[in-house]
Design a protein around this motif. Structure first.
Motif, PDB file in Angstrom:
ATOM      1  N   LEU A   1      -3.442  -1.299   5.487  1.00  0.00           N
ATOM      2  CA  LEU A   1      -3.716  -1.315   4.257  1.00  0.00           C
ATOM      3  C   LEU A   1      -4.088   0.529   3.852  1.00  0.00           C
ATOM      4  N   VAL A   2      -3.780   1.187   3.166  1.00  0.00           N
ATOM      5  CA  VAL A   2      -4.696   1.732   2.061  1.00  0.00           C
ATOM      6  C   VAL A   2      -4.515   2.061   1.229  1.00  0.00           C
ATOM      7  N   TYR A   3      -4.704   2.098   0.341  1.00  0.00           N
ATOM      8  CA  TYR A   3      -4.775   2.361  -1.135  1.00  0.00           C
ATOM      9  C   TYR A   3      -5.360   2.531  -1.854  1.00  0.00           C
ATOM     10  N   GLN A   4      -4.698   3.892  -2.977  1.00  0.00           N
ATOM     11  CA  GLN A   4      -6.168   4.778  -3.863  1.00  0.00           C
ATOM     12  C   GLN A   4      -5.675   3.753  -5.234  1.00  0.00           C
ATOM     13  N   GLN A   5      -6.480   3.191  -5.829  1.00  0.00           N
ATOM     14  CA  GLN A   5      -6.882   2.325  -7.158  1.00  0.00           C
ATOM     15  C   GLN A   5      -8.284   2.869  -8.094  1.00  0.00           C
ATOM     16  N   SER A   6      -7.697   3.342  -9.213  1.00  0.00           N
ATOM     17  CA  SER A   6      -8.863   3.515 -10.134  1.00  0.00           C
ATOM     18  C   SER A   6      -9.914   4.689  -9.299  1.00  0.00           C
ATOM     19  N   GLY A   7      -8.893   5.478  -8.119  1.00  0.00           N
ATOM     20  CA  GLY A   7      -9.866   6.559  -7.827  1.00  0.00           C
ATOM     21  C   GLY A   7     -10.902   5.970  -6.879  1.00  0.00           C
ATOM     22  N   GLN A   8     -11.045   4.672  -6.686  1.00  0.00           N
ATOM     23  CA  GLN A   8     -11.513   4.409  -4.777  1.00  0.00           C
ATOM     24  C   GLN A   8      -9.709   4.145  -4.066  1.00  0.00           C
ATOM     25  N   ILE A   9     -10.436   4.557  -2.802  1.00  0.00           N
ATOM     26  CA  ILE A   9      -9.637   3.463  -1.476  1.00  0.00           C
ATOM     27  C   ILE A   9     -10.080   2.993  -1.373  1.00  0.00           C
ATOM     28  N   ILE A  10      -9.392   2.048  -1.002  1.00  0.00           N
ATOM     29  CA  ILE A  10      -9.492   0.745  -0.578  1.00  0.00           C
ATOM     30  C   ILE A  10      -8.381   0.324  -0.069  1.00  0.00           C
ATOM     31  N   GLY A  11      -9.348  -0.518   1.433  1.00  0.00           N
ATOM     32  CA  GLY A  11      -8.626  -1.053   2.512  1.00  0.00           C
ATOM     33  C   GLY A  11      -8.743  -2.594   2.888  1.00  0.00           C
ATOM     34  N   ILE A  12      -7.462  -2.751   3.231  1.00  0.00           N
ATOM     35  CA  ILE A  12      -6.633  -4.219   3.035  1.00  0.00           C
ATOM     36  C   ILE A  12      -5.901  -4.087   4.668  1.00  0.00           C
ATOM     37  N   GLU A  13      -6.676  -5.278   4.988  1.00  0.00           N
ATOM     38  CA  GLU A  13      -5.868  -5.926   6.292  1.00  0.00           C
ATOM     39  C   GLU A  13      -5.671  -7.902   6.597  1.00  0.00           C
ATOM     40  N   GLY A  14      -4.830  -7.373   7.059  1.00  0.00           N
ATOM     41  CA  GLY A  14      -4.749  -9.439   7.285  1.00  0.00           C
ATOM     42  C   GLY A  14      -3.342  -9.489   8.773  1.00  0.00           C
ATOM     43  N   LYS A  15      -2.293 -10.522   8.545  1.00  0.00           N
ATOM     44  CA  LYS A  15      -2.329 -10.996   9.762  1.00  0.00           C
ATOM     45  C   LYS A  15      -0.849 -10.799   9.597  1.00  0.00           C
ATOM     46  N   PHE A  16      -0.200 -10.049  10.968  1.00  0.00           N
ATOM     47  CA  PHE A  16       0.862  -9.633  10.968  1.00  0.00           C
ATOM     48  C   PHE A  16       2.452 -10.640  11.951  1.00  0.00           C
ATOM     49  N   THR A  17       3.230 -11.684  11.032  1.00  0.00           N
ATOM     50  CA  THR A  17       3.812 -12.412  12.235  1.00  0.00           C
ATOM     51  C   THR A  17       5.000 -11.689  11.102  1.00  0.00           C
ATOM     52  N   PRO A  18       5.801 -10.968  12.308  1.00  0.00           N
ATOM     53  CA  PRO A  18       7.527 -11.196  12.566  1.00  0.00           C
ATOM     54  C   PRO A  18       8.037 -11.684  11.979  1.00  0.00           C
ATOM     55  N   THR A  19       9.228 -11.554  11.150  1.00  0.00           N
ATOM     56  CA  THR A  19      10.549 -12.620  11.611  1.00  0.00           C
ATOM     57  C   THR A  19      11.594 -12.451  11.771  1.00  0.00           C
ATOM     58  N   ASN A  20      11.883 -10.940  12.585  1.00  0.00           N
ATOM     59  CA  ASN A  20      12.851 -10.268  13.386  1.00  0.00           C
ATOM     60  C   ASN A  20      13.972 -10.753  12.859  1.00  0.00           C
ATOM     61  N   LYS A  21      13.492 -10.199  11.564  1.00  0.00           N
ATOM     62  CA  LYS A  21      15.229 -10.504  10.683  1.00  0.00           C
ATOM     63  C   LYS A  21      14.855  -9.520   9.554  1.00  0.00           C
ATOM     64  N   LYS A  22      15.639  -8.911   8.825  1.00  0.00           N
ATOM     65  CA  LYS A  22      15.606  -8.014   7.828  1.00  0.00           C
ATOM     66  C   LYS A  22      15.168  -9.488   6.493  1.00  0.00           C
ATOM     67  N   SER A  23      14.156  -8.832   5.336  1.00  0.00           N
ATOM     68  CA  SER A  23      13.696  -9.300   4.457  1.00  0.00           C
ATOM     69  C   SER A  23      13.992  -8.362   3.082  1.00  0.00           C
ATOM     70  N   THR A  24      13.660  -8.534   2.420  1.00  0.00           N
ATOM     71  CA  THR A  24      13.410  -8.110   1.216  1.00  0.00           C
ATOM     72  C   THR A  24      11.647  -7.707   0.987  1.00  0.00           C
ATOM     73  N   CYS A  25      11.028  -6.501   1.005  1.00  0.00           N
ATOM     74  CA  CYS A  25       9.769  -6.032   0.939  1.00  0.00           C
ATOM     75  C   CYS A  25       9.425  -6.295  -0.646  1.00  0.00           C
ATOM     76  N   PHE A  26       8.370  -6.450  -0.246  1.00  0.00           N
ATOM     77  CA  PHE A  26       7.979  -6.472  -1.911  1.00  0.00           C
ATOM     78  C   PHE A  26       6.891  -6.213  -2.803  1.00  0.00           C
ATOM     79  N   ILE A  27       7.271  -4.454  -2.250  1.00  0.00           N
ATOM     80  CA  ILE A  27       6.918  -3.580  -2.204  1.00  0.00           C
ATOM     81  C   ILE A  27       7.915  -2.736  -2.755  1.00  0.00           C
ATOM     82  N   CYS A  28       9.108  -2.298  -1.985  1.00  0.00           N
ATOM     83  CA  CYS A  28       9.601  -2.145  -2.187  1.00  0.00           C
ATOM     84  C   CYS A  28      11.046  -2.031  -2.474  1.00  0.00           C
ATOM     85  N   ASN A  29      11.132  -3.045  -2.738  1.00  0.00           N
ATOM     86  CA  ASN A  29      12.392  -4.442  -2.681  1.00  0.00           C
ATOM     87  C   ASN A  29      13.697  -3.438  -2.811  1.00  0.00           C
ATOM     88  N   LYS A  30      13.563  -3.362  -0.915  1.00  0.00           N
ATOM     89  CA  LYS A  30      14.716  -3.643  -0.433  1.00  0.00           C
ATOM     90  C   LYS A  30      15.201  -4.730   1.170  1.00  0.00           C
TER      91      LYS A  30
END
Length: 217
Positions: free
Chosen positions: A132-161
């Motif tokens: 994930l790459v995001y700009q915050q306070s004028g700075q480009i930030i990079g975050i990496e993490g483990k990806f674990t599929p759910t194989n189903k629909k879940s509510t995204c914490f970012i877009c709430n869909k």
């Protein structure tokens, strides 16, 4: 011309309110109800920006004059020149953000829709990692993490869909003052697998920025 001042998530919020208001015009016969929806839509839009100039407020307030489907469509298109695009990043810049990953699989930067992106996100199936790459306070930030599929629909914490999602788990860089050398804390949440869809739906960056803050400290 007004300088671009609308971020992608704010533009999404505006179009969401446009859809709600247009739906009210098409389905509600009570004009008092329609006026209430109109007032609510305009208030939510202005609230999403905090401080705006007179010209910016005048542009945003034009929603109150819209009535027909053609009006709504033209207004949404007229706002696009005022959208602030995500900063264009190069492959070199992305690799620098994740310099520990020597075999980093990154998206083709030329194909990124910067104009309609709040963040950049992608998955490397070979390493089971999400980036994930995001700009915050004028700075480009990079975050990496483990990806674990759910194989189903879940509510995204970012877009709430409700969409096909994965558990994104990143190691927090924050440490208590008296933490032992082997101290470890993971921060995780469910988010959309397809960042393009997520970027089209996000209307608030509060949860995203809180997550990032919990990771980077």
């Amino acid at each position: 011309m007004i300088t671009p001042f609308i971020r992608n998530h704010q533009y999404n919020l505006i179009t969401k309110q446009l859809d709600l208001l247009q739906h009210a015009y098409n389905t509600v016969s009570d004009q008092k109800v329609v006026e209430s929806v109109k007032y609510s839509a305009e208030a939510k839009i202005i609230e999403a920006f905090g401080h705006v100039t007179e010209d910016q407020q005048r542009l945003l307030s034009e929603i109150s004059a819209l009535k027909t489907a053609d009006d709504f469509q033209k207004y949404a298109l007229a706002l696009e020149p005022y959208v602030i695009p995500f900063p264009q990043v190069t492959e070199k810049q992305i690799k620098k953000l994740f310099h520990k990953n020597k075999k980093l699989d990154i998206p083709k930067v030329a194909s990124i829709d910067y104009a309609h992106s709040t963040y950049l996100g992608w998955i490397d199936i070979s390493t089971n990692k999400m980036f994930l790459v995001y700009q915050q306070s004028g700075q480009i930030i990079g975050i990496e993490g483990k990806f674990t599929p759910t194989n189903k629909k879940s509510t995204c914490f970012i877009c709430n869909k409700q969409r096909e999602a994965a558990l994104f788990t990143a190691v927090s860089k924050t440490r208590p003052a008296n933490a032992s050398p082997d101290y470890y804390k993971a921060v995780g949440n469910y988010m959309c697998i397809h960042s393009e869809d997520c970027n089209k739906s996000i209307t608030d960056v509060t949860a995203l920025e809180k997550f990032i803050q919990n990771v980077i400290g």
